[in-house]
Structure formats: C-alpha cells, structure tokens
Design an enzyme around this catalytic site. Structure first.
Site: not given
Length: 381
Positions: A69-70, A149, A178, A199, A201, A237, A325
């Site tokens: 996401g970042t 979030n 989210q 994202s 995860h 890659t 975060c």
C-alpha cells in the site's frame, strides 16, 4: 487467543502459504528470461495478473504489481504529479489519510506543489461540496481513501465520483487498502476512478506485495527506473511467489464475500452495543451505514489507549490503538484530531478490527473481559 487487529495485518492463510512455497520451489526462473524456466515464470505471472483482474472486473493490462500500500500510494500520487506537472500543480486530499498519502503530499509541497486538505465531519467523512469548491484549473489529482484505517468511516465515493465526472482530466486515486473484501466493490470500482491501491497483507497474503489498478489510458510516471518490468512502469524483478500467493488470497477473500461481511458487521455491532452502555465510553465508529463492517473505534475516558491495549493483552485479546503505523511512536490519532475530538478523549482511543475468521463467541468473550477491565479502570480512577 483472540486477534482483533486485522487492520494492522492479517495472518497469511494456509493455502496462501502453500502457494508461496510451491511457486518458490518450482517457478524460480526470472519472468524476463528467454529460456523455458523464464517462460514458465512469465506465464504464471500473467495468469496471476489475469486472475486478479477478473476478480475485480478489470483488464489484465490495468493491474500493476507493487510492494504494498505505501508504494502504491506514493506511486499514484507522485507518479501523477510528475506526469501532469505541465498541466497544473494543485493536489487535493483529505485530513484523514494514511501517512503514505499525507507524507507524499507533504513531500510534493516541498517541490512546489500546492495541496488542499479537505476537512471532515463528526463521522470522519468529507463533503462533496467541499471537494467541488476546492477544485481549481490547476488541479491534477484528487486522492481519497475508501475506508479510514482508524475509525472505519467510508468516504462518500459515489458523491465524489459525481463531482469528478465534471472534471475528466483530473486523476482520482482511491486508497482501498482497508476496503477490499468489505462489500464496497461497487463504490470503489466506479466508472470514474483512475487508480486504486491495495496491500496483500491486509487480506491474508504475504507482506511486501500489493497491486495497483490503473485505468487504461491514464498516464503515470514510473518511480522505479531499471529493467522496464510492469510495462516499463515499475522496474524490478517481479516477486512471483508473493504475486501468485496474493492472487490466491484475493480469490479466497472474495468467495462468499456478502456472508463474510454480514458476520463481521454482526460481531462489530455486538461489541458496539455492549460497550456503549457504559457511561465513560465514547464510540467513534457508530452504528451507521457510513461505517465499514469490520472496524470499531472507541475510548474509555481517563484511560490511555495503550493501557487498554495491554490490559486486554493480559487476557490474550489483541487490539490496537488507532493505527499500527503510529502506535509505537505515541502519535495521537490524526483522524480524531481532524474530527475535533478533545485530546483527552483521543488519547484514550482504541481500535478493534475484524476479518472473516472472527466469531461471535470471540465477541462474547471480549465483552466479558471488557466488563472486568472497566470495573478495574473505574476503581483506579
């Protein structure tokens, strides 16, 4: 153990871990190589891309892989700024964005861009009228999150889309980290949005992998220069094991989505309606349709958020202060500040965030422990 911190990260699903391991062992060629091992890897890469595209109703060419996401937020914002600077230097976002968006905007301000931060109401949502009023001839980008979030507020994406249809040259980025798998696909993938970031995860895929939807025909500058992977837009890659695992995770997430969303909403409301009966509790994620089904943010007056988190941890229940975060940095909730919540209450805020694996039995146990802890906190105060 009860894990109620799924907005921070989710546990990788066993099937996803299995896919990651098998691809690592059997498809270790570089997708850019010309030999058969490279061709096998490339074919799996494109199969994974097609699967994700089909799941969200996009074209294969509209899916670009990132590290999460970042990176996706940085790319959508800075890539637009770089690509469209000759047409304007004005960017619009909100006061309640994730740091990946907010800090990207602040960086661009240092490079001469002008940024407007839209205010929010008592529910953490922006006004479409404020957006329309903020647009200038020099505006090149609007960036909004789908789901906050910290408190779970769902931004008025339909209304924002209506405004931006009148300004077709402005790029619109949605941070949907989210929002995936929460019954919001129709709002997120509307006919006006240009970039959407995700994202892995946050939906049981490995960390370090994500993807961005880029509407066909929209221009964005690459941030990563190198070998020209991802259609010359994101060099490096490709992390094939994580990409294939993410495609599997997304398929699992969206299978039976409506039932999963209903269960999460029922669990959230079972906790909300219990804790709201206590006199010193303030609910920020209200029982309203404008809040996502999986996030509940509340405060106990006079008790710091980290104290509440550690008290529940003693009972093997894991929640968080408002944002993973910022929690270890002891930063107060930027969302609650934007909502003009008193600092004394904001520092007491905690967040519960659910996924499709949480149960009503866990909610019942949470409520039981809450009663016990609330009594202890009352005695201390």
């Amino acid at each position: 153990m009860i894990y109620f911190d799924n907005s921070a990260t989710t546990k990788a699903a066993p099937e996803v871990v299995d896919t990651y391991a098998k691809v690592s062992a059997n498809y270790w060629g570089n997708p850019s190589s010309l030999h058969k091992f490279g061709e096998q890897a490339f074919n799996l890469l494109e199969q994974s891309r097609q699967q994700i595209a089909d799941l969200i109703g996009a074209k294969l060419s509209e899916i670009l892989f990132t590290s999460g996401g970042t990176e996706g937020d940085n790319w959508a914002i800075k890539g637009t700024a770089m690509a469209k600077r000759e047409f304007g230097n004005h960017l619009i976002t909100t006061e309640v964005e994730h740091p990946a968006v907010h800090n990207s905007m602040e960086q661009l301000k240092q490079d001469g861009f002008e940024v407007t931060y839209l205010p929010v109401d008592e529910n953490g949502r922006v006004s479409a009228a404020d957006l329309r009023a903020a647009i200038k001839p020099s505006t090149i980008l609007v960036s909004t999150m789908a789901v906050n979030n910290e408190i779970g507020a769902v931004q008025p994406l339909d209304e924002i889309a209506d405004v931006l249809r009148d300004f077709p040259r402005i790029h619109w980025h949605i941070d949907a980290v989210q929002g995936i798998g929460k019954g919001l696909a129709d709002k997120i993938f509307n006919d006006r949005v240009d970039f959407v970031t995700f994202s892995g995860h946050k939906f049981h895929a490995p960390r370090g992998i994500g993807f961005m939807y880029k509407r066909q025909g929209r221009t964005i500058a690459p941030l990563m220069a190198g070998g020209g992977q991802e259609r010359n837009l994101r060099s490096g890659t490709e992390n094939l094991p994580a990409i294939a695992a993410m495609a599997k995770a997304l398929r699992l997430l969206l299978d039976g989505e409506a039932d999963k969303v209903k269960r999460q909403r029922d669990i959230r409301l079972a906790i909300l309606h219990h804790v709201e009966t206590f006199p010193n509790v303030t609910i920020f994620s209200k029982d309203l349709p404008v809040f996502a089904p999986h996030i509940l943010c509340f405060a106990i007056a006079g008790v710091r958020g980290e104290t509440i988190v550690h008290a529940f941890e003693e009972h093997d229940i894991y929640i968080s202060t408002t944002s993973a975060c910022s929690s270890k940095k002891h930063v107060e909730s930027s969302t609650l500040q934007a909502m003009k919540v008193d600092d004394g209450i904001a520092t007491s805020a905690v967040r519960i965030s659910l996924d499709e694996h949480n149960t009503m039995a866990e909610a019942t146990e949470f409520n039981r422990v809450f009663d016990e802890l609330y009594t202890q906190f009352a005695k201390l105060n």
